[in-house]
Structures are given as C-alpha cells and as structure tokens.
Scaffold this motif. Structure first.
Motif, PDB file in Angstrom:
ATOM      1  N   THR A 105       9.569   4.725  -2.308  1.00 33.21           N
ATOM      2  CA  THR A 105       8.261   5.370  -2.262  1.00 33.21           C
ATOM      3  C   THR A 105       7.379   4.655  -1.253  1.00 33.21           C
ATOM      4  O   THR A 105       7.375   3.433  -1.181  1.00 33.21           O
ATOM      5  CB  THR A 105       7.581   5.303  -3.642  1.00 33.21           C
ATOM      6  OG1 THR A 105       8.480   5.835  -4.619  1.00 33.21           O
ATOM      7  CG2 THR A 105       6.302   6.109  -3.663  1.00 33.21           C
ATOM      8  N   ARG A 106       6.632   5.420  -0.487  1.00 41.63           N
ATOM      9  CA  ARG A 106       5.678   4.877   0.466  1.00 41.63           C
ATOM     10  C   ARG A 106       4.292   5.412   0.111  1.00 41.63           C
ATOM     11  O   ARG A 106       4.171   6.482  -0.475  1.00 41.63           O
ATOM     12  CB  ARG A 106       6.036   5.276   1.893  1.00 41.63           C
ATOM     13  CG  ARG A 106       7.364   4.703   2.364  1.00 41.63           C
ATOM     14  CD  ARG A 106       7.704   5.189   3.775  1.00 41.63           C
ATOM     15  NE  ARG A 106       8.955   4.626   4.220  1.00 41.63           N
ATOM     16  CZ  ARG A 106       9.061   3.498   4.913  1.00 41.63           C
ATOM     17  NH1 ARG A 106       7.989   2.834   5.258  1.00 41.63           N
ATOM     18  NH2 ARG A 106      10.235   3.042   5.270  1.00 41.63           N
ATOM     19  N   TYR A 107       3.283   4.685   0.516  1.00 41.21           N
ATOM     20  CA  TYR A 107       1.904   5.098   0.269  1.00 41.21           C
ATOM     21  C   TYR A 107       1.163   5.112   1.594  1.00 41.21           C
ATOM     22  O   TYR A 107       1.426   4.289   2.466  1.00 41.21           O
ATOM     23  CB  TYR A 107       1.224   4.123  -0.694  1.00 41.21           C
ATOM     24  CG  TYR A 107       1.903   4.067  -2.034  1.00 41.21           C
ATOM     25  CD1 TYR A 107       1.530   4.931  -3.050  1.00 41.21           C
ATOM     26  CD2 TYR A 107       2.935   3.179  -2.265  1.00 41.21           C
ATOM     27  CE1 TYR A 107       2.169   4.893  -4.282  1.00 41.21           C
ATOM     28  CE2 TYR A 107       3.581   3.131  -3.483  1.00 41.21           C
ATOM     29  CZ  TYR A 107       3.192   3.994  -4.490  1.00 41.21           C
ATOM     30  OH  TYR A 107       3.828   3.961  -5.699  1.00 41.21           O
ATOM     31  N   THR A 108       0.240   6.060   1.742  1.00 34.56           N
ATOM     32  CA  THR A 108      -0.520   6.163   2.977  1.00 34.56           C
ATOM     33  C   THR A 108      -1.945   6.616   2.698  1.00 34.56           C
ATOM     34  O   THR A 108      -2.199   7.277   1.692  1.00 34.56           O
ATOM     35  CB  THR A 108       0.155   7.127   3.971  1.00 34.56           C
ATOM     36  OG1 THR A 108      -0.610   7.164   5.181  1.00 34.56           O
ATOM     37  CG2 THR A 108       0.264   8.528   3.418  1.00 34.56           C
ATOM     38  N   GLN A 159      10.645   8.618   0.112  1.00 33.37           N
ATOM     39  CA  GLN A 159      11.397   8.110   1.258  1.00 33.37           C
ATOM     40  C   GLN A 159      12.260   9.190   1.910  1.00 33.37           C
ATOM     41  O   GLN A 159      12.300   9.297   3.134  1.00 33.37           O
ATOM     42  CB  GLN A 159      12.257   6.922   0.818  1.00 33.37           C
ATOM     43  CG  GLN A 159      13.078   6.305   1.914  1.00 33.37           C
ATOM     44  CD  GLN A 159      12.273   5.453   2.880  1.00 33.37           C
ATOM     45  OE1 GLN A 159      11.061   5.464   2.900  1.00 33.37           O
ATOM     46  NE2 GLN A 159      12.953   4.722   3.704  1.00 33.37           N
ATOM     47  N   ILE A 196      13.638   1.121   0.280  1.00 32.86           N
ATOM     48  CA  ILE A 196      12.325   1.666  -0.088  1.00 32.86           C
ATOM     49  C   ILE A 196      12.521   3.053  -0.682  1.00 32.86           C
ATOM     50  O   ILE A 196      13.240   3.875  -0.121  1.00 32.86           O
ATOM     51  CB  ILE A 196      11.402   1.737   1.146  1.00 32.86           C
ATOM     52  CG1 ILE A 196      11.167   0.335   1.699  1.00 32.86           C
ATOM     53  CG2 ILE A 196      10.095   2.442   0.813  1.00 32.86           C
ATOM     54  CD1 ILE A 196      10.459   0.314   3.033  1.00 32.86           C
TER      55      ILE A 196
END
Length: 70
Positions: free
Chosen positions: A51-54, A19, A49
């Motif tokens: 951690t993000r995922y892509t 993040q 948030i």
C-alpha cells in the motif's frame, strides 16, 4: 540558544494506493517499450510494498476537477 526536539509523530495522507494498481499505471505509460514494462513490473512486484499513500487525490477513483473556463 539551545534547540531541542520536543516530539515526533507520523502523519499518513488520506489517499491510499494499492501497489498493483500503481504498477499498472506506471507500466502503461505511453512510449514505454516491452523491456521498460518488464522492468517497472518487476521493480514494483519485488519491492515488498503493498500500500502507498499520497497527498495527490487524482488516483482516488474519481475524475480530477476541471479547471474553470476562461
């Protein structure tokens, strides 16, 4: 004909974004003024948030592939 749901699953893309790093990328966009930077930073900081995922792998820490020369 009857339609029914037979299963549900979760799939997480393999590229992980932290993040704080994403916040810094968004806040560092060219032409974004000081107020815009503060709004972006605050929005990311209070989102909860971590951690993000892509599916996009450009942020994986390696340079994107160069297009072939014509």
């Amino acid at each position: 004909m009857t339609v029914s749901l037979r299963g549900v699953s979760t799939v997480v893309p393999s590229t992980v974004l932290v993040q704080d790093e994403v916040r810094d990328v968004f806040a560092g966009q060219p032409g974004l003024g000081r107020l815009g930077q503060r709004i972006v930073a605050t929005s990311f900081n209070v989102s909860g948030i971590e951690t993000r995922y892509t599916v996009l792998d450009e942020r994986r820490g390696r340079a994107p592939a160069k297009p072939p020369e014509s």
